[in-house]
Design an enzyme around this catalytic site. Structure first.
Site, mmCIF file in Angstrom:
data_model
loop_
_atom_site.group_PDB
_atom_site.id
_atom_site.type_symbol
_atom_site.label_atom_id
_atom_site.label_comp_id
_atom_site.label_asym_id
_atom_site.label_seq_id
_atom_site.Cartn_x
_atom_site.Cartn_y
_atom_site.Cartn_z
ATOM 1 N N SER A 1 -7.148 -0.903 -13.242
ATOM 2 C CA SER A 1 -6.015 -1.665 -12.933
ATOM 3 C C SER A 1 -5.600 -2.659 -13.907
ATOM 4 O O SER A 1 -6.411 -3.683 -14.136
ATOM 5 C CB SER A 1 -5.810 -2.001 -11.401
ATOM 6 O OG SER A 1 -4.937 -3.206 -11.532
ATOM 7 N N ASP B 1 -1.021 -12.184 1.071
ATOM 8 C CA ASP B 1 -0.366 -11.147 0.085
ATOM 9 C C ASP B 1 -0.593 -9.734 0.828
ATOM 10 O O ASP B 1 -0.981 -8.764 -0.043
ATOM 11 C CB ASP B 1 -1.057 -11.162 -1.362
ATOM 12 C CG ASP B 1 0.020 -10.496 -2.319
ATOM 13 O OD1 ASP B 1 0.993 -9.958 -1.871
ATOM 14 O OD2 ASP B 1 -0.672 -10.181 -3.323
HETATM 15 P P1 ADP Z 1 -4.063 -8.075 -8.553
HETATM 16 O O1 ADP Z 1 -4.123 -9.392 -8.124
HETATM 17 O O2 ADP Z 1 -3.784 -7.741 -9.800
HETATM 18 O O3 ADP Z 1 -3.197 -7.248 -7.524
HETATM 19 P P2 ADP Z 1 -6.166 -6.527 -6.983
HETATM 20 O O4 ADP Z 1 -7.445 -7.441 -6.413
HETATM 21 O O5 ADP Z 1 -5.050 -6.179 -5.864
HETATM 22 O O6 ADP Z 1 -5.491 -7.406 -8.067
HETATM 23 O O7 ADP Z 1 -6.894 -5.218 -7.782
HETATM 24 C C1 ADP Z 1 -5.693 -4.539 -8.404
HETATM 25 C C2 ADP Z 1 -6.044 -2.970 -8.298
HETATM 26 O O8 ADP Z 1 -7.312 -2.730 -8.542
HETATM 27 C C3 ADP Z 1 -6.006 -2.623 -6.787
HETATM 28 O O9 ADP Z 1 -4.824 -2.488 -6.403
HETATM 29 C C4 ADP Z 1 -7.056 -1.476 -6.677
HETATM 30 O O10 ADP Z 1 -6.454 -0.261 -6.935
HETATM 31 C C5 ADP Z 1 -8.111 -2.073 -7.618
HETATM 32 N N1 ADP Z 1 -9.285 -2.541 -7.039
HETATM 33 C C6 ADP Z 1 -9.230 -3.787 -6.831
HETATM 34 N N2 ADP Z 1 -10.643 -4.086 -6.281
HETATM 35 C C7 ADP Z 1 -11.214 -3.024 -6.134
HETATM 36 C C8 ADP Z 1 -12.385 -2.579 -5.524
HETATM 37 N N3 ADP Z 1 -13.253 -3.368 -5.147
HETATM 38 N N4 ADP Z 1 -12.459 -1.184 -5.288
HETATM 39 C C9 ADP Z 1 -11.771 -0.262 -5.988
HETATM 40 N N5 ADP Z 1 -10.598 -0.495 -6.433
HETATM 41 C C10 ADP Z 1 -10.103 -1.857 -6.562
HETATM 42 MN MN MN Z 2 -3.093 -6.732 -5.584
#
Ligand code: ADP
Ligand code: MN
Length: 515
Positions: free
Chosen positions: A260, A404
């Protein structure tokens, strides 16, 4: 730089006779023997001439000076503001120099030294350190530009500008300097110096010029870096090095790719490597790299917006440290959640702004977000109750509000909901903690009500169920007003007692602090 009109006189430092031929105030001497009416006329004529010349010489800039905050009553404040800011900067530099001397004196040649770094006023950015500039590429507009209009209180200088405007004859040089100032780079906000008939001494003008030039150069440099980093897209070289090291050390097996790319972070998938001394590495890992843009995003944080003093504190903080702070916060929050048994990624390691955690998903495929998955009504109901439970745990056991929480930050994996993305989570007694909680409740409640879960509480009921508070208002406006009143009560308590209420909740559990 095009030197037209009065600006052409610049090389002579503007004081020699060169300007007289061009100066409208030279004109009256030729008509000075005519009758008194002509005298009056000539003065008017001179005024008109001057206006004409100025308009002809700097038409665009005058138009450009009509910035969003140089209107109406504020018409004359911009240049003064800049002057004030520059003087303040000068003052701050002196202050820092004094601080350094004191630091040196105290430390002497002792082996243990103390640092006053955090008390310095001038950010390294301003004192021309190039080390930190990369991190500022996306953020410099926030603290230094967007907030500018709100920093007008140093009014001491404004009156001065107004005073000078009445006497025309002795200050032509100063006026010219003001005019020349308009030739600075277009994005350099100089204000309507001509309109207010501001005169700058050569010394001040030169200082401003120098400032404008270095601003221009810096802007160009930053622009270059910004483009470079967009080309790189995912991560900057320093981050790449960090990631290489993780693979090199054997902690990670391979980094397979990007899951992502968000505004705040880039998330990668990796296969875990060998366990180290005390750490078991999960077979699959998620690597969250916090981006520099995080600053830009988080600067709009309510807390900061409400706290005018933040600007000062911010200027003392190393921007890189701010980014690490968010990564660190996510780590601490995940750890609290883990300890409470809430399904969430397990922290593996934190290195600077890079957080490695367990991967939610399988075989490189991340678990879907709740918003992307179609659940049976049974699972939907199950998910709802699980989330209600998790929100309560989060609030009571972790002393946290997600802040959030929505179907975007909940993953569906292994038949249950996993919470992610907690870098912004705050304690309930944060000045806006309850408002954040209410927002979370609204998101959750709306999602499940739309998703057909008949049992789903409405946002107000959910808020009370999570917080243990008993706000009785039956409409959103009153409810929110009560929330804000509670927050204010807490803030007053902070003001009066120097510390927060331990908790809003009435269940008497002591809050958990990890720092
Ligand atoms: P942001 O602040 O960019 O939204 P996130 O922590 O929500 O950051 O992470 C973005 C995306 O990455 C999430 O929506 C998810 O799809 C993926 N992601 C993040 N952490 C994990 C994890 N530990 N395992 C699997 N996917 C993850
Ligand atoms: Mn997020």
């Amino acid at each position: 730089m095009d030197s037209v009109g009065v600006a052409a006189a610049a090389p002579d430092a503007g004081q020699g006779p060169a300007w007289q031929s061009k100066c409208p105030w030279g004109a009256p001497s030729t008509t000075s023997i005519s009758c008194s009416l002509a005298d009056v006329m000539s003065e008017q004529l001179a005024k008109e001439l001057q206006l004409e010349e100025e308009n002809a010489a700097f038409p665009e800039v005058v138009a450009a000076a009509e910035g969003p905050f140089i209107t109406g009553e504020n018409i004359d404040t911009s240049s003064d503001l800049m002057l004030a800011q520059m003087l303040q900067m000068e003052f701050d530099r002196e202050y820092d120099a004094q601080l350094r001397r004191e630091e040196k004196k105290i430390n002497g040649d002792s082996k243990v030294s103390i640092s006053f770094e955090n008390y310095r006023k001038v950010h390294p950015y301003d004192s021309d350190s190039s080390e930190d500039e990369v991190d500022w590429q996306d953020t410099r507009h926030d603290p230094y530009r967007a907030d500018k209009p709100t920093t007008t209180p140093r009014r001491g200088f404004i009156g001065k500008g107004k005073d000078i405007t009445t006497k025309h004859d002795e200050v032509v040089c100063g006026r010219k300097n003001t005019a020349r100032m308009e030739n600075f780079a277009p994005e350099f906000q100089v204000g309507d110096g001509i309109g207010m008939d501001l005169k700058l001494s050569n010394q001040v003008f030169n200082a401003l010029k120098q400032h404008a030039y270095s601003e221009e150069r810096r802007s160009a440099r930053l622009h270059e870096k910004k483009e470079h980093s967009t080309a790189e897209k995912a991560v900057d070289p320093k981050t790449r090095l960090l990631l290489y090291k993780m693979v090199n050390s054997g902690m990670l097996e391979t980094i397979t790719g990007c899951i992502s790319t968000g505004k705040e972070s880039v998330v990668f998938h990796a296969y875990g490597g060998n366990a180290t001394e005390d750490k078991v590495i999960p077979p699959e890992c998620a690597i969250k790299v916090f981006k520099t843009t995080l600053n830009e995003f988080k600067n709009r944080d309510k807390y900061i917006k409400d706290d005018y003093r933040f600007k000062d504190r911010f200027s003392k903080l190393n921007p890189r440290k701010i980014i690490r702070m968010w990564a660190e916060k996510e780590m601490h929050n995940l750890t609290r959640m883990q300890n409470a048994g809430i399904p969430c990624p397990q922290v593996v390691i934190l290195k600077k702004h890079v957080l490695v955690m367990s991967f939610i998903g399988q075989d490189q495929v991340p678990a879907p977000k709740l918003k992307d998955v179609t659940l049976s009504s049974e699972d939907m109901k199950k998910a709802y109750y699980q989330i209600l439970n998790m929100m309560q745990q989060l609030y009571r056991e972790c002393n946290l509000v997600h802040a959030d929480l929505s179907e975007y930050n909940m993953l569906w994996h292994d038949g249950k909901v996993w919470l992610i993305d907690v870098s912004q989570s705050v304690e309930p007694t944060h000045p806006h903690g309850l408002e954040f909680l209410f927002r979370d409740c609204r998101n959750v409640s709306q999602f499940f009500q739309k998703g057909g879960v008949a049992e789903a509480l409405n946002e107000r009921e959910l808020f009370n169920a999570v917080s243990g508070l008993n706000i009785t208002a039956d409409n959103e406006v009153d409810f929110q007003a009560e929330i804000e009143a509670l927050e204010k009560m807490n803030e007053d308590h902070v003001q009066n007692h120097g510390k927060k209420l331990s908790t809003f909740s009435s269940d008497g559990d002591p809050p958990i602090y990890d720092e």
